[in-house]
Design an enzyme around this catalytic site. Structure first.
Site, mmCIF file in Angstrom:
data_model
loop_
_atom_site.group_PDB
_atom_site.id
_atom_site.type_symbol
_atom_site.label_atom_id
_atom_site.label_comp_id
_atom_site.label_asym_id
_atom_site.label_seq_id
_atom_site.Cartn_x
_atom_site.Cartn_y
_atom_site.Cartn_z
ATOM 1 N N TYR A 333 0.826 -1.195 0.000
ATOM 2 C CA TYR A 333 0.000 0.000 0.000
ATOM 3 C C TYR A 333 0.866 1.254 0.000
ATOM 4 O O TYR A 333 1.865 1.327 0.722
ATOM 5 C CB TYR A 333 -0.902 0.025 1.234
ATOM 6 N N GLU A 409 -20.571 1.104 20.693
ATOM 7 C CA GLU A 409 -21.476 1.381 19.576
ATOM 8 C C GLU A 409 -21.978 2.819 19.542
ATOM 9 O O GLU A 409 -22.596 3.230 18.543
ATOM 10 C CB GLU A 409 -22.649 0.406 19.615
#
Length: 431
Positions: A333, A409
């Protein structure tokens, strides 16, 4: 004397205008949509899939996008899903990206929706876990797609939703990820003016957004060196060529590349050996030794310089001992580069969505991300979103890729709203 207060007032007014947000209203998702995003995340977390094998995930995503009335393309780079939301009004094309793949990790959390999934990795059955939070990425972008499709009247131009497979790397012998999506023509027909991405981050508390202009994450490249000598008995080294001694010289001399041969005031770099293999018996000097390692850096020019210096150091070090060194550089990458103008203009959005006190400049990160391929094609912004619960020391939290990785969350709302507000505010960012 009379003019000074007037000039001061004008200057103050000018600077106040420059400091104003680039958009008027921060859009917030409803509790009902947030609940959906949480449900999607839990389902995805319980059913993770490895790179290039995201069959269930891509079907779930595609069905959702089609239900929203979007033009959907599937099977890009094996399992990738791309959808276009057209506002029907003239304007720019903007891209939002989420990655979908899990990792070959056996989950060790006590979540009621923890993964029990299995997969095949390198020919062996392994546990599979969303240990890097890609389940959150997918759920957040699904939520943003729903919000934007139902509030299309607020949009101008088009939004491209990219659900990408294989960010963690394609299986051996396969291509995948962002590089393959681009190779298969993702931007060929319609190239977005900009692209945005989010990565959840255990090293920051929930809701914290970390950004950085310019290089954010390192390039990641692999090198392989085969050192060849001539086998002989350990009692008579003069009768052969010792590749172990040559390999030791290579390991030592390569360390001078970063410490002595590149200008580290431009950007940091790392060259590390991870594998040294050679020999089968204590009194036999072998024919060859194999070396393997990784290169990380934050400057594309220095990256190429390191490739050349590494090859030179290995071959010269081996030659001194009479051995040879075959060097292979496997480019991975590139550097993840945040466009400075896009980053600066996006800062007010980050601050209004997350809260100014929760937006922080990130340090350089030596991990790598294939979002980098998109950002070489068009201006990009990639940010980190904290997921470690408040009150916990994020520096001590289980890291991304850990079997104990845990995400609060509450971060899902922030991430979804970032995607939404980037899309709605992008046109005004160009003014």
């Amino acid at each position: 004397m009379i003019l000074r207060p007037l000039v001061a007032a004008l200057l103050a007014s000018q600077f106040a205008f420059m400091a104003m947000p680039l958009f008027a209203d921060t859009q917030r998702i409803s509790p009902e949509l947030e609940k959906k995003v949480i449900e999607w995340r839990r389902d995805l977390h319980q059913h993770p899939e490895l790179s290039n094998r995201e069959f269930r995930t891509s079907k779930l995503v595609a069905a959702h996008l089609k239900k929203l009335g979007m033009t959907v393309q599937t099977d890009i780079a094996h399992t990738g899903v791309v959808a276009i939301l057209d506002s029907g009004k003239p304007g720019p094309l903007l891209a939002l990206r989420a990655d979908m793949d899990g990792l070959p990790v056996v989950e060790q959390t006590d979540l009621p929706f923890r993964s029990e999934a299995k997969g095949e990795y390198r020919g062996k059955e392994v546990g599979v876990m969303h240990a890097c939070g890609h389940d959150l990425h997918v759920a957040m972008l699904m939520g943003a797609a729903e919000y934007l499709s139902k509030n299309k009247a607020q949009l101008t131009g088009k939004v491209m939703f990219i659900f990408q497979p294989a960010e963690e790397g394609a299986p051996a012998g396969e291509e995948g990820g962002a590089e393959l999506m681009l190779k298969e023509g993702l931007f060929a027909k319609s190239k977005p003016e900009a692209i945005f991405g989010i990565h959840v981050w255990s090293a920051a508390n929930v809701g914290v957004v970390k950004y950085r202009q310019g290089p954010l994450m390192a390039s990641s490249d692999q090198f392989q060196i085969t050192v060849k000598g001539k086998q002989t008995h350990g009692s008579a080294p003069w009768a052969g060529v010792d590749p172990i001694v040559a390999a030791a010289q290579i390991v030592n001399n390569v360390q001078t590349i970063v410490s002595r041969q590149i200008n580290i005031t431009r950007a940091p770099a790392v060259v590390s050996f991870g594998i040294v293999e050679g020999g089968v018996r204590n009194n036999i000097i072998p024919d060859e030794v194999y070396l393997e390692g990784t290169i990380r850096n934050f400057d594309m020019g220095i990256r190429q310089q390191i490739f050349g210096l590494l090859t030179q150091a290995a071959q010269a070090s081996a030659a001194v001992t009479g051995a040879t060194a075959d060097v292979k550089i496997l480019e991975g990458y590139p550097v993840t580069l945040n466009d400075p103008v896009l980053t600066r203009r996006s800062l007010p959005i980050l601050q209004q969505v997350a809260g100014k006190e929760k937006v922080e400049e990130s340090a350089l990160v030596t991990g790598a991300e294939d979002f980098s391929f998109y950002a070489l094609e068009t201006p990009g912004l990639f940010v980190f979103l904290g997921v470690t619960p408040e009150g916990q020391d994020a520096a001590k939290a289980p890291a991304n890729h850990s079997p104990f990785f845990y995400a609060d969350e509450k971060a899902l709302k922030t991430g979804t709203e970032l995607y939404v507000n980037w899309a709605l505010s992008y046109p005004s960012m160009q003014e």
